[in-house]
Design a protein around this motif. Structure first.
Motif, short mmCIF file in Angstrom:
data_model
loop_
_atom_site.label_atom_id
_atom_site.label_comp_id
_atom_site.label_asym_id
_atom_site.label_seq_id
_atom_site.Cartn_x
_atom_site.Cartn_y
_atom_site.Cartn_z
N THR A 154 -37.07 9.01 8.28
CA THR A 154 -38.43 9.59 8.16
C THR A 154 -39.26 8.25 8.96
O THR A 154 -38.82 7.49 8.50
N THR A 155 -40.33 8.64 10.01
CA THR A 155 -40.94 8.36 10.10
C THR A 155 -42.44 8.62 9.39
O THR A 155 -42.91 9.81 10.01
N VAL A 156 -42.99 8.71 8.91
CA VAL A 156 -44.78 8.87 7.97
C VAL A 156 -45.77 7.54 9.00
O VAL A 156 -45.79 6.43 9.69
N THR A 157 -46.85 8.27 9.16
CA THR A 157 -47.83 7.51 10.21
C THR A 157 -48.85 8.35 9.18
O THR A 157 -49.68 9.80 9.76
N THR A 158 -49.60 7.60 8.52
CA THR A 158 -51.45 8.64 7.60
C THR A 158 -51.68 7.04 7.93
O THR A 158 -52.78 7.02 6.99
N GLY A 159 -52.35 6.54 9.05
CA GLY A 159 -52.89 5.50 9.13
C GLY A 159 -53.41 3.97 8.38
O GLY A 159 -52.40 3.87 8.02
N ARG A 160 -54.26 3.95 7.79
CA ARG A 160 -54.42 3.29 6.91
C ARG A 160 -53.52 2.75 5.84
O ARG A 160 -53.20 2.23 4.93
N MET A 161 -53.35 4.37 5.28
CA MET A 161 -52.63 5.09 4.14
C MET A 161 -50.81 4.97 4.01
O MET A 161 -49.89 4.91 3.26
N THR A 162 -50.75 4.21 5.01
CA THR A 162 -49.20 4.81 5.43
C THR A 162 -48.34 3.58 4.74
O THR A 162 -47.17 4.76 3.94
N GLY A 163 -49.06 2.77 4.15
CA GLY A 163 -47.43 2.20 3.38
C GLY A 163 -47.75 2.88 1.89
O GLY A 163 -46.38 2.47 1.07
N LEU A 164 -48.88 3.61 1.38
CA LEU A 164 -48.48 4.36 0.23
C LEU A 164 -47.33 5.41 0.26
O LEU A 164 -46.63 5.92 -0.32
N SER A 165 -47.44 5.85 1.22
CA SER A 165 -47.25 7.22 2.17
C SER A 165 -45.79 7.06 2.01
O SER A 165 -45.27 7.96 1.31
N ASP A 310 -52.93 -2.91 9.53
CA ASP A 310 -53.33 -1.62 10.09
C ASP A 310 -52.28 -0.94 8.81
O ASP A 310 -52.72 -0.42 8.14
N GLY A 311 -51.58 0.15 9.65
CA GLY A 311 -50.18 1.30 9.27
C GLY A 311 -49.91 0.49 8.61
O GLY A 311 -48.92 0.67 7.14
N ALA A 312 -49.62 -1.26 8.36
CA ALA A 312 -49.06 -2.20 7.63
C ALA A 312 -49.33 -2.68 6.77
O ALA A 312 -49.32 -2.95 5.04
N SER A 313 -51.06 -2.73 6.35
CA SER A 313 -51.71 -2.95 5.64
C SER A 313 -51.36 -2.57 4.02
O SER A 313 -51.54 -4.04 3.04
N ALA A 314 -50.96 -1.38 3.60
CA ALA A 314 -50.98 -1.00 1.90
C ALA A 314 -49.70 -1.82 1.79
O ALA A 314 -49.93 -2.97 0.37
N ALA A 315 -48.72 -1.67 2.83
CA ALA A 315 -47.39 -2.74 1.90
C ALA A 315 -47.43 -4.08 2.06
O ALA A 315 -47.04 -4.49 1.43
N PHE A 316 -47.79 -4.70 2.61
CA PHE A 316 -49.00 -5.99 3.12
C PHE A 316 -49.91 -6.58 1.15
O PHE A 316 -49.63 -7.25 0.42
#
Length: 367
Positions: A154-165, A310-316
């Protein structure tokens, strides 16, 4: 039983591997470097991942690496680092899933193909080899193909929330028995087109230097991990998302989501030991934190060191919380907010075993 994160791999401007990232974060050392003025980019500095030998990371049988694209290379390399330490051979191929996300991944190549189609003598005269890397699910697909991960992809893209999504999606897969082991990842690459898109989209309100990189986490049950010598690094306790009716209400909506997350685990603000925000100019996040925790509450800002991913920020941000593990279990809060009003937060129990594991590594223990 709720799954836990039992392994982490990172490729960041600090270098290859979770250890390089942890050392850089704990030292408070900036990985931002000046951008070449001749590139005519809107940012004066950026967090860039230095070129690395992807073939050496993922094995000598690596093929067709040149066609991967920057985002897929970062994702495949980071997944390769994790699987080099934990090959997951105990799981059948169909039990190993990939949930990967990002915001502007593949945008650069998609725009390049569009330009070729519009400027070539005929619209079909484009670089066909670039097609696979121009679609958003290319990075997840490449990870699955190259490492034999045949579970849900699965690929998910929810902007800056992506890491949480991606974590929320992966948890649902695991809890419903669809995937006993999930590689959860978020990636963002740094390109001139992304720089200009971000600049024009956010304007002067978002002048933070940009960064790039990838984080990959292994999500599985604590019991399965214990059978194979892995220990929990972090446990997702609550993940909450919301949308503000207008950007000025983002702080209020985010504060409500943080309260909801605390209520879900029957926790209180006094139990939260660390708060990690997405970037320096995250006004909504800072206002929400001040509302709940007080104006003097200190926050951690990994974007100050590696740039806005950006899209990886929550993961970092989660990787940063794990890097700051203490001698006892602690609760970390990760917050995220997009300029358009989308907000999210996550509560994580960070295990004291992380610091113990790092201590063993510094002594040369391969575990």
């Amino acid at each position: 039983m709720s799954p836990v994160i039992t392994a982490m791999s990172v490729i960041s401007p600090f270098g290859l591997g979770a250890d390089a990232f942890t050392r850089g974060v704990l030292a408070g050392r900036t990985a931002l470097a000046a951008v070449d003025p001749s590139a005519e980019l809107p940012y004066a500095a950026a967090g860039v991942v230095e070129e690395f030998d992807l073939a050496a990371v993922i094995g000598n049988d690596a093929k067709n690496l040149a066609a991967l694209g920057r985002a897929a290379s970062l994702a495949v390399g980071t997944a390769g680092l994790l699987l080099r330490c934990h090959d997951l051979a105990e799981y059948p191929a169909t039990s190993k899933a990939v949930v990967l996300g990002g915001d502007l991944i593949a945008t650069d190549r998609a725009m390049a193909l569009t330009r070729q189609s519009l400027t070539s003598p005929q619209p079909f005269q484009v670089d066909t080899k670039a097609f696979p890397s121009s679609v958003m699910n290319n990075s997840a697909a490449q990870c699955a193909i190259r490492f034999g991960l045949r579970g849900p992809n699965t690929t998910v893209t929810t902007g800056r929330m992506t890491g949480l999504s991606v974590l929320a999606y992966a948890r649902r897969l695991h809890l419903r028995g669809r995937a006993p082991a999930v590689l959860v990842a978020a990636v963002e690459d740094l390109t001139p087109r992304r720089s200009w898109l971000t600049w024009h989209g956010h304007g002067a309100r978002s002048a933070d230097p940009l960064g790039e990189g990838c984080c990959v986490f292994l999500l599985e049950s604590a019991e399965a991990a214990a059978e194979h010598g892995r220990v929990p690094l972090a446990e997702p306790l609550a993940l909450e998302f919301g949308v503000a009716p207008h950007p000025d209400a983002a702080a209020e909506v985010l504060a409500a989501r943080i309260r909801r997350a605390l209520d879900a685990v029957r926790g209180s603000v006094t139990e939260v030991s660390s708060i990690v925000v997405s970037r320096r100019c995250a006004v909504a996040e800072r206002l929400a934190v001040a509302d709940l925790f007080g104006r003097d509450r200190q926050v951690i800002e990994p974007a100050c060191l590696i740039g806005d991913t950006d899209g990886a920020s929550a993961a970092f941000q989660l990787a940063t919380a794990i890097a700051h593990a203490s001698a006892s279990d602690s609760i970390a809060l990760v917050t995220s907010a997009d300029p358009d009003g989308n907000v999210g937060c996550g509560l994580f129990r960070i295990s004291a075993a992380v610091s113990c594991l790092e201590h063993r590594r510094t002594r040369g223990d391969k575990t």
